[in-house]
Design a protein around this motif. Sequence first.
Motif, PDB file in Angstrom:
ATOM      1  N   SER A 106      -0.321  14.713  -1.938  1.00 23.18           N
ATOM      2  CA  SER A 106       0.747  13.725  -2.179  1.00 23.18           C
ATOM      3  C   SER A 106       0.251  12.322  -1.870  1.00 23.18           C
ATOM      4  N   LEU A 107      -0.454  12.179  -0.760  1.00 20.18           N
ATOM      5  CA  LEU A 107      -0.980  10.873  -0.383  1.00 20.18           C
ATOM      6  C   LEU A 107      -1.960  10.361  -1.431  1.00 20.18           C
ATOM      7  N   ASN A 108      -2.824  11.249  -1.940  1.00 26.87           N
ATOM      8  CA  ASN A 108      -3.756  10.854  -3.011  1.00 26.87           C
ATOM      9  C   ASN A 108      -3.005  10.392  -4.254  1.00 26.87           C
ATOM     10  N   VAL A 109      -1.931  11.115  -4.595  1.00 24.21           N
ATOM     11  CA  VAL A 109      -1.138  10.764  -5.772  1.00 24.21           C
ATOM     12  C   VAL A 109      -0.493   9.395  -5.565  1.00 24.21           C
ATOM     13  N   TYR A 110       0.071   9.153  -4.377  1.00 22.78           N
ATOM     14  CA  TYR A 110       0.696   7.860  -4.087  1.00 22.78           C
ATOM     15  C   TYR A 110      -0.326   6.724  -4.174  1.00 22.78           C
ATOM     16  N   GLN A 111      -1.520   6.960  -3.637  1.00 22.57           N
ATOM     17  CA  GLN A 111      -2.567   5.933  -3.684  1.00 22.57           C
ATOM     18  C   GLN A 111      -2.962   5.637  -5.130  1.00 22.57           C
ATOM     19  N   CYS A 112      -3.079   6.694  -5.918  1.00 19.41           N
ATOM     20  CA  CYS A 112      -3.434   6.526  -7.335  1.00 19.41           C
ATOM     21  C   CYS A 112      -2.348   5.743  -8.070  1.00 19.41           C
ATOM     22  N   LEU A 113      -1.093   6.093  -7.830  1.00 19.24           N
ATOM     23  CA  LEU A 113       0.013   5.388  -8.483  1.00 19.24           C
ATOM     24  C   LEU A 113       0.070   3.925  -8.038  1.00 19.24           C
ATOM     25  N   ALA A 114      -0.193   3.680  -6.754  1.00 21.68           N
ATOM     26  CA  ALA A 114      -0.206   2.301  -6.250  1.00 21.68           C
ATOM     27  C   ALA A 114      -1.331   1.501  -6.905  1.00 21.68           C
ATOM     28  N   GLU A 115      -2.487   2.140  -7.085  1.00 20.97           N
ATOM     29  CA  GLU A 115      -3.616   1.479  -7.741  1.00 20.97           C
ATOM     30  C   GLU A 115      -3.262   1.129  -9.181  1.00 20.97           C
ATOM     31  N   ARG A 116      -2.570   2.028  -9.861  1.00 23.11           N
ATOM     32  CA  ARG A 116      -2.162   1.760 -11.240  1.00 23.11           C
ATOM     33  C   ARG A 116      -1.140   0.631 -11.311  1.00 23.11           C
ATOM     34  N   MET A 117      -0.239   0.597 -10.336  1.00 19.68           N
ATOM     35  CA  MET A 117       0.741  -0.498 -10.297  1.00 19.68           C
ATOM     36  C   MET A 117       0.017  -1.830 -10.101  1.00 19.68           C
ATOM     37  N   TYR A 118      -0.984  -1.838  -9.232  1.00 23.81           N
ATOM     38  CA  TYR A 118      -1.763  -3.057  -9.002  1.00 23.81           C
ATOM     39  C   TYR A 118      -2.408  -3.510 -10.317  1.00 23.81           C
ATOM     40  N   TYR A 119      -3.015  -2.561 -11.045  1.00 23.68           N
ATOM     41  CA  TYR A 119      -3.640  -2.868 -12.333  1.00 23.68           C
ATOM     42  C   TYR A 119      -2.595  -3.445 -13.299  1.00 23.68           C
ATOM     43  N   LYS A 120      -1.401  -2.842 -13.335  1.00 23.48           N
ATOM     44  CA  LYS A 120      -0.346  -3.321 -14.234  1.00 23.48           C
ATOM     45  C   LYS A 120       0.066  -4.745 -13.872  1.00 23.48           C
ATOM     46  N   TYR A 121       0.175  -5.034 -12.563  1.00 24.38           N
ATOM     47  CA  TYR A 121       0.523  -6.396 -12.142  1.00 24.38           C
ATOM     48  C   TYR A 121      -0.538  -7.392 -12.594  1.00 24.38           C
ATOM     49  N   ILE A 122      -1.800  -7.010 -12.427  1.00 20.39           N
ATOM     50  CA  ILE A 122      -2.909  -7.876 -12.847  1.00 20.39           C
ATOM     51  C   ILE A 122      -2.829  -8.138 -14.350  1.00 20.39           C
ATOM     52  N   MET A 123      -2.621  -7.066 -15.115  1.00 23.35           N
ATOM     53  CA  MET A 123      -2.609  -7.208 -16.570  1.00 23.35           C
ATOM     54  C   MET A 123      -1.355  -7.947 -17.050  1.00 23.35           C
TER      55      MET A 123
END
Length: 197
Positions: A106-123
Amino acid sequence: MITETLLISFGAEIKDYKAEDIIFREEESPVYYYQIQKGKIKLNNYTENGKEFIQNIISDGHSFGESLLFVNRPYPMNAVAMEDSSIFVMPGQNFLKLIQNNPEISLNVYQCLAERMYYKYIMLYNLSFQNPVSKLKLLMDYLKSYHDDKNPYSFQIPLTRQQLASLTGLCVETVIRTIKHMEKDQVLKIKRGKIYY
């Protein structure tokens, strides 16, 4: 993200896709968890005039589309194989059970989703730029941020000029001209057609 053994123990199977195969389409309901064993997948949309907009490019070991299993909303994008790919496919209900029974996953999934959100904010921020140099530089900075060597020209951009255009909303001709301008300004180097940033 999730080990192959654990995926298989929760009912995942490997499915092979050829280049250009559609894995899922925009507006379809999410049913499966997908994790790439080997290959490359793009998440994209098409504008009303048929221009492709690439949201993300994902490769070996990464998952895609799983966030929508939590909210049960239709896919807002397509997933398309960019090359021959082997993908673990697991029913969504099994994925949810897997993360409930394995808190470390679950923690890995949350980290992955947070990383994707960061990418979306950047883009999303990138869309506000009018200057093509700023658009390309922001994307290249993001890509290089995962590379250990931060020295100039140490990172080979793993995208084609067409993919850079599709990710930034620029036309490919603008990307080509801008990259040449960036090379002239010593922001990047081009060696045998490859971009080093």
